[in-house]
Scaffold this motif. Structure first.
Motif, PDB file in Angstrom:
ATOM      1  N   LEU A 194       0.837  -1.199   0.000  1.00  0.00           N
ATOM      2  CA  LEU A 194       0.000   0.000   0.000  1.00  0.00           C
ATOM      3  C   LEU A 194       0.875   1.253   0.000  1.00  0.00           C
ATOM      4  O   LEU A 194       0.636   2.196  -0.741  1.00  0.00           O
ATOM      5  CB  LEU A 194      -0.940  -0.002   1.212  1.00  0.00           C
ATOM      6  CG  LEU A 194      -1.875   1.201   1.350  1.00  0.00           C
ATOM      7  CD1 LEU A 194      -2.900   1.211   0.226  1.00  0.00           C
ATOM      8  CD2 LEU A 194      -2.567   1.173   2.711  1.00  0.00           C
ATOM      9  N   THR A 206      -5.971   3.664   4.395  1.00  0.00           N
ATOM     10  CA  THR A 206      -7.297   3.278   3.931  1.00  0.00           C
ATOM     11  C   THR A 206      -8.314   3.967   4.830  1.00  0.00           C
ATOM     12  O   THR A 206      -7.967   4.505   5.874  1.00  0.00           O
ATOM     13  CB  THR A 206      -7.491   1.752   3.996  1.00  0.00           C
ATOM     14  OG1 THR A 206      -7.278   1.320   5.345  1.00  0.00           O
ATOM     15  CG2 THR A 206      -6.509   1.033   3.080  1.00  0.00           C
ATOM     16  N   THR A 209      -7.339   6.015   0.518  1.00  0.00           N
ATOM     17  CA  THR A 209      -8.152   5.199  -0.388  1.00  0.00           C
ATOM     18  C   THR A 209      -9.431   4.815   0.345  1.00  0.00           C
ATOM     19  O   THR A 209      -9.390   4.314   1.465  1.00  0.00           O
ATOM     20  CB  THR A 209      -7.413   3.936  -0.852  1.00  0.00           C
ATOM     21  OG1 THR A 209      -7.051   3.164   0.290  1.00  0.00           O
ATOM     22  CG2 THR A 209      -6.151   4.285  -1.619  1.00  0.00           C
ATOM     23  N   LYS A 210     -10.546   5.087  -0.293  1.00  0.00           N
ATOM     24  CA  LYS A 210     -11.861   4.743   0.262  1.00  0.00           C
ATOM     25  C   LYS A 210     -12.656   4.078  -0.847  1.00  0.00           C
ATOM     26  O   LYS A 210     -12.866   4.683  -1.897  1.00  0.00           O
ATOM     27  CB  LYS A 210     -12.598   5.990   0.740  1.00  0.00           C
ATOM     28  CG  LYS A 210     -11.957   6.692   1.906  1.00  0.00           C
ATOM     29  CD  LYS A 210     -12.753   7.918   2.307  1.00  0.00           C
ATOM     30  CE  LYS A 210     -12.041   8.661   3.424  1.00  0.00           C
ATOM     31  NZ  LYS A 210     -12.766   9.831   3.862  1.00  0.00           N
ATOM     32  N   THR A 242      -9.669   7.438  -4.576  1.00  0.00           N
ATOM     33  CA  THR A 242      -8.408   7.827  -3.956  1.00  0.00           C
ATOM     34  C   THR A 242      -8.365   9.343  -3.839  1.00  0.00           C
ATOM     35  O   THR A 242      -8.595  10.049  -4.807  1.00  0.00           O
ATOM     36  CB  THR A 242      -7.209   7.339  -4.798  1.00  0.00           C
ATOM     37  OG1 THR A 242      -7.265   5.915  -4.905  1.00  0.00           O
ATOM     38  CG2 THR A 242      -5.899   7.738  -4.147  1.00  0.00           C
TER      39      THR A 242
END
Length: 139
Positions: free
Chosen positions: A25, A75, A120-121, A125
């Motif tokens: 990530l 995240t 990031t959802k 992003t």
């Protein structure tokens, strides 16, 4: 890989997998940050610069400034905002590495410290660029 229990009762194989996922990530976030900076007119001069145990994710140049960039990727389920993870200790480490780089390369330009937070959802992003996030005079 045989799973072993760590002192906190978790599986070492699970911890390793979690570490590898976080590392992937982070690397993906750094790549997004490089693309973002290039799109904004920055010239990337170094990536993952190391000075002893200290590391700078990205060193860039724009408009007569050397820009030291720390990238934090998270995240949506993380507890703290990415830029909050750049604590006092991390800032001191970045300053130390930047001083080393400036001396090594004989840089005379002004140095600025930025943070790029990547969140990031779901499928989205978000990139937040915090320019001049801190300065040497505060440390």
């Amino acid at each position: 890989m045989k799973s072993q229990k760590t002192p906190d009762g978790s599986s070492s194989a699970g911890s390793y997998a979690k570490h590898m996922k976080a590392n992937a990530l982070g690397k993906a976030g750094e790549q997004l940050a490089v693309k973002y900076l290039e799109d904004e007119g920055y010239l990337i001069v170094e990536r993952n610069y190391r000075a002893g145990k200290h590391e700078i994710d990205i060193i860039a140049h724009k408009e007569n400034e050397l820009v030291v960039v720390e990238v934090k990727t998270r995240t949506d389920n993380d507890v703290i905002e990415p830029e909050e993870a750049v604590d006092h200790r991390k800032r001191q480490s970045l300053i130390w590495a930047a001083n080393s780089y400036v001396q090594e390369k004989e840089i005379s330009e002004q140095v600025r410290f930025d943070i790029i937070a990547i969140i990031t959802k779901d499928e989205k992003t978000e990139i937040r660029h915090i320019k001049d996030a801190f300065n040497v005079l505060n440390y």
